[in-house]
Scaffold this motif. Structure first.
Motif, short mmCIF file in Angstrom:
data_model
loop_
_atom_site.label_atom_id
_atom_site.label_comp_id
_atom_site.label_asym_id
_atom_site.label_seq_id
_atom_site.Cartn_x
_atom_site.Cartn_y
_atom_site.Cartn_z
N ASN A 233 -0.44 4.95 0.55
CA ASN A 233 -1.20 5.34 1.88
C ASN A 233 -0.56 6.64 2.53
OD1 ASN A 233 -2.30 5.26 4.51
ND2 ASN A 233 -3.05 3.39 3.98
N PRO B 227 -6.33 2.06 -3.23
CA PRO B 227 -4.95 2.00 -2.99
C PRO B 227 -4.11 2.69 -4.12
CG PRO B 227 -6.03 0.01 -2.95
CD PRO B 227 -7.09 0.79 -3.40
N LEU C 18 -5.97 -6.74 1.76
CA LEU C 18 -6.47 -5.40 2.18
C LEU C 18 -7.95 -5.33 2.33
CD1 LEU C 18 -5.26 -2.52 3.17
CD2 LEU C 18 -5.40 -2.00 0.78
N LEU D 233 -1.24 -5.34 -0.44
CA LEU D 233 -2.42 -4.86 -1.03
C LEU D 233 -3.35 -6.17 -1.09
CD1 LEU D 233 -1.58 -2.64 -4.28
CD2 LEU D 233 -2.52 -2.14 -1.74
N ASP E 130 0.68 -1.18 0.13
CA ASP E 130 -0.04 -0.02 0.08
C ASP E 130 0.87 1.19 0.21
OD1 ASP E 130 -2.25 1.57 0.21
OD2 ASP E 130 -2.58 1.20 2.23
N ASN F 214 -10.69 -3.13 1.67
CA ASN F 214 -10.79 -1.58 0.98
C ASN F 214 -12.43 -1.20 0.95
OD1 ASN F 214 -11.46 -3.62 -0.99
ND2 ASN F 214 -11.08 -2.16 -2.58
#
Length: 150
Positions: free
Chosen positions: A73, A108, A86, A83, A70, A88
């Motif tokens: 970020n 991302p 993750l 990722l 990521d 989201n």
């Protein structure tokens, strides 16, 4: 006239099935590919809310072979998290009529969090709209179902 009766009979028999699928808040559960085809998100339910996590990436690794992280970020401490896996999509509430609202989506690519709404257009098509402030100022991506209730 006979053909019309047959169609009416079929409509009466199958309409409840179609309506029950449309009003099922869990119908969003499954694996969805984003509009660009670069990732897949598994949508699932925790308690009475809906969440999603990245389960597949078209390009899962960096050029050096390490898993993509990521990197965009805004929180430096989170830039090393993978990722894949993750979460989201967060905190979506079923609102009826194949709509899920009050959620957040993390992108991302930009490292930004947006307010988000989702709408099931048909069994295999999900419109995901991220926005800032009001839904009028946003972008809609069309996701396609890959797996049901994964």
């Amino acid at each position: 006239m006979k053909t019309l009766r047959v169609w009416l009979l079929l409509a009466v028999l199958f309409l409840p099935l179609v309506l029950s699928a449309q009003n099922n808040p869990d119908s969003v559960i499954g694996v969805w590919k984003n509009g660009e085809g670069t990732g897949m998100v598994q949508i699932y339910k925790k308690g009475d809310k809906y969440f999603g996590k990245i389960v597949w990436l078209k390009v899962p690794n960096n050029p050096d072979g390490t898993p993509r992280t990521d990197v965009n970020n805004p929180d430096e401490k989170l830039r090393s998290r993978p990722l894949k896996g993750l979460e989201n999509l967060r905190d979506f509430v079923a609102k009826g009529d194949n709509k899920w609202e009050e959620g957040k989506i993390y992108e991302p690519k930009s490292g930004n969090d947006y307010s988000c709404e989702m709408k099931l257009v048909d069994e295999n098509t999900l419109e995901v709209r991220g926005f800032i402030g009001v839904s009028l100022f946003g972008r809609t991506d069309v996701w396609k179902r890959q797996v049901k209730k994964a």
